[in-house]
Write a protein that holds these residues in place. Sequence first.
Motif, PDB file in Angstrom:
ATOM      1  N   GLU B  98       0.822  -1.220   0.000  1.00 17.11           N
ATOM      2  CA  GLU B  98       0.000   0.000   0.000  1.00 17.11           C
ATOM      3  C   GLU B  98       0.854   1.267   0.000  1.00 17.11           C
ATOM      4  O   GLU B  98       0.507   2.265  -0.626  1.00 17.11           O
ATOM      5  N   PHE B 102       0.531   3.767  -2.967  1.00 16.71           N
ATOM      6  CA  PHE B 102      -0.019   5.094  -2.659  1.00 16.71           C
ATOM      7  C   PHE B 102       0.520   6.167  -3.602  1.00 16.71           C
ATOM      8  O   PHE B 102      -0.210   7.040  -4.071  1.00 16.71           O
ATOM      9  N   ALA B 103       1.825   6.069  -3.893  1.00 16.60           N
ATOM     10  CA  ALA B 103       2.443   7.066  -4.776  1.00 16.60           C
ATOM     11  C   ALA B 103       1.810   7.046  -6.167  1.00 16.60           C
ATOM     12  O   ALA B 103       1.778   8.067  -6.850  1.00 16.60           O
ATOM     13  N   GLU B 105      -1.433   5.861  -6.615  1.00 21.22           N
ATOM     14  CA  GLU B 105      -2.845   6.196  -6.418  1.00 21.22           C
ATOM     15  C   GLU B 105      -3.081   7.708  -6.411  1.00 21.22           C
ATOM     16  O   GLU B 105      -4.080   8.188  -6.908  1.00 21.22           O
ATOM     17  N   VAL B 106      -2.144   8.441  -5.813  1.00 19.83           N
ATOM     18  CA  VAL B 106      -2.326   9.904  -5.740  1.00 19.83           C
ATOM     19  C   VAL B 106      -2.339  10.542  -7.130  1.00 19.83           C
ATOM     20  O   VAL B 106      -2.892  11.627  -7.307  1.00 19.83           O
TER      21      VAL B 106
END
Lengths: 305, 226
Positions: B98, B102-103, B105-106
Motif C-alpha cells: 500500500e 499510494f504514490a 494512487e495519488v
Amino acid sequence: MFLLSLTRIIRFALQNFYRNIWLSLVTITIIVLTLLSLTSLIILNAGVNQTIITVKNKIDVSLYFTPNIDTETVSLIKEQIGKYATVAEVNLINATQALEKFKNAHANDSTIKEALNQLETNPLGPTLTIKAKNANLYPQILEQIKKDKLDTLAEEIDYDDNKLVIEKLSVIGQKIKKVGFIISIVFTIISLLVVFNTIRIGIYTHREEINIMKLVGAENWFVRLPFLFEGALYAFIGCLFFWLIFYLAVSLIQPFLSSFLIDINFNIMSYIWDHFIYIFGFELILMIVLNTISGFVAISKYLRT
Amino acid sequence: MIEFRNVTKIYEPNVHALNHATFHIKPGEFVFLVGQSGTGKTTAVRLLISEEKVSNGRIIVGGWDITHIRRKHIPLLRRQIGVVWQDYKLLPKKTVFENVAFALEVSGAEKERIQKIVPQVLKIVGLQDKTNRYPTQLSGGEQQRVSIARSLVHRPKILVADEPTGNLDTVNTREIIDILQKINEFGTTVLLVTHNREIVNSLKKRVITLEKGLVISDQEKGRYML
C-alpha cells in the motif's frame, strides 16, 4: 477518474478508521457524550415547557353561587361567559357535585366531616369554573365579569388566591425558559468545542502521514478528503451508537419516570418517537458539519508545505 | 537535468543555508552531494522538491524552471522526482504494497497499472515476499528499500536520496548503495546526499562538496575531502 479517486478516498477513510481503531473509538465516545448532553437539554426543555403548560391548565377562576340561586340563571351566566373571546372553557358544577367535591377534599378532616353531618341541607351552591385561553387573560376575564355585573350574582369569586400563583408561575416559566436557553447554548458550545478539539487532535496525530502524502505527490484534496470522510463517518456512527444506547436507557428508566412525571403528563419515549426524525436529523447534520469543518480547519495547517 | 544557478537560501533571521550554489547535473549521472552536518545538503533537496522556496537564484529540473513554481504544480513535480529520505517516511498504517501503491494512487493511476508496477519495483528492491508487512514489521534496511521502491513507481528520470544510509549498518548500507547504482545503470540520474566517506571514496563518482552553504569543490571521480 473521479469515480476511481472517490473509491480510493472512501477506502483510505475506512482503512484509517479501523487501523486507528482506538482513536476512532475515543472520537466516537466524545460524539456520543456530546449528543447525550444535547439530547438531554432538548428533552429537559420539552419537559419544562410541558410542566408549565400542565400547571397553567390547572389554574382557573371559580364563581361560587349561593345555594338558593336557580339553575336557569347559572346556565345563562355560563352561556354568557362562554362567549368571551378570552375564555377557553366554562364548566358548571351543581350543588350536589360541589358538596361531593368538598367532602372528598376534606375527607381526612374530622371536624369538617362532623360539621357537615350536623347540617340538614347542602350549604353549598353551584360553581362555575372558568379556564382562560391563556394564563395572562384572567384579569381581563374578571374585568369583563365585573363589567357585565355577573359578579353581583355570585357569592364569591375565587381568583385573588390564585392570582399570585399565576403571576409567579408566569414569571418562573419565563425565567426557566430564558435560563434553559442560555444553559442550552453554553452546553452546546462546550460540547461542540470538545468535538472540534477531538477531531483536531486526531488530525494532529496524522500530521507526519499528511506530510509524507504531500511529499510523494498527493494533491491537497486527495490528502484532505479521506480525513473529512472519516470525520463524517465518526458523526454517523456516533449518532447511531448514541441513539441505540439512549433508546435502551430510556426504555429501562421510563417506568420509573412515568410514575414520577404522572402529574405533568410527559412521556419521554413518546416525545422521542414524535420528534425522532427532527432530533436525529438535526444532530446528525450538526455532527457531520462540525466534524467536517473541524477536520478541514485542522488539516489545512499541515497542507501548507 | 538538474541545474542550480546561484541559489541562495536564507532562513530567518539571517542564516545562509545555501550561498550562491551553482552546479549542473547531466542526465544519467550519479552524483554525490557531500558536506558536514548543517552545510545545506538537505536544504538543496528540499528546494529541489519545492518543500522550500529559494531566496535568490534559479533551479531548473528537466528544463522546467521551478524557482517560482505554483503551488498546484508541486505535486506534479514531486511525482517526477523520486525521493528517498533518511527516516524512510513510510505511512505506518499502510502495508509495504500500500505504501508503494499510494504514490501511484495519488496520481490517479488505474488499478491494473498499480497491480502490475508495484510488484515489479518491489522485486527490484528484493521485497516481493514482504508485501503485506507493515513498516514496523521490517528492519531499517527493508524500510529504506520500500522507500526506494516507492520512489521508482513513476519511473522518474531523477532520484534524490537524502542520507539514505544514515540509520543503517554497513551491510544494509552496501545493499542500498547497490540498489541505487543499479537504478542509475537503468538511466536514472541519481543525486545521493551523504556524509559517508567510505561510500563516496569507494564508488569514484562525481562529488560536489558543500561547506557553509558554498560549493567548495565539484570533481569528476572525486573523493570525500572534508
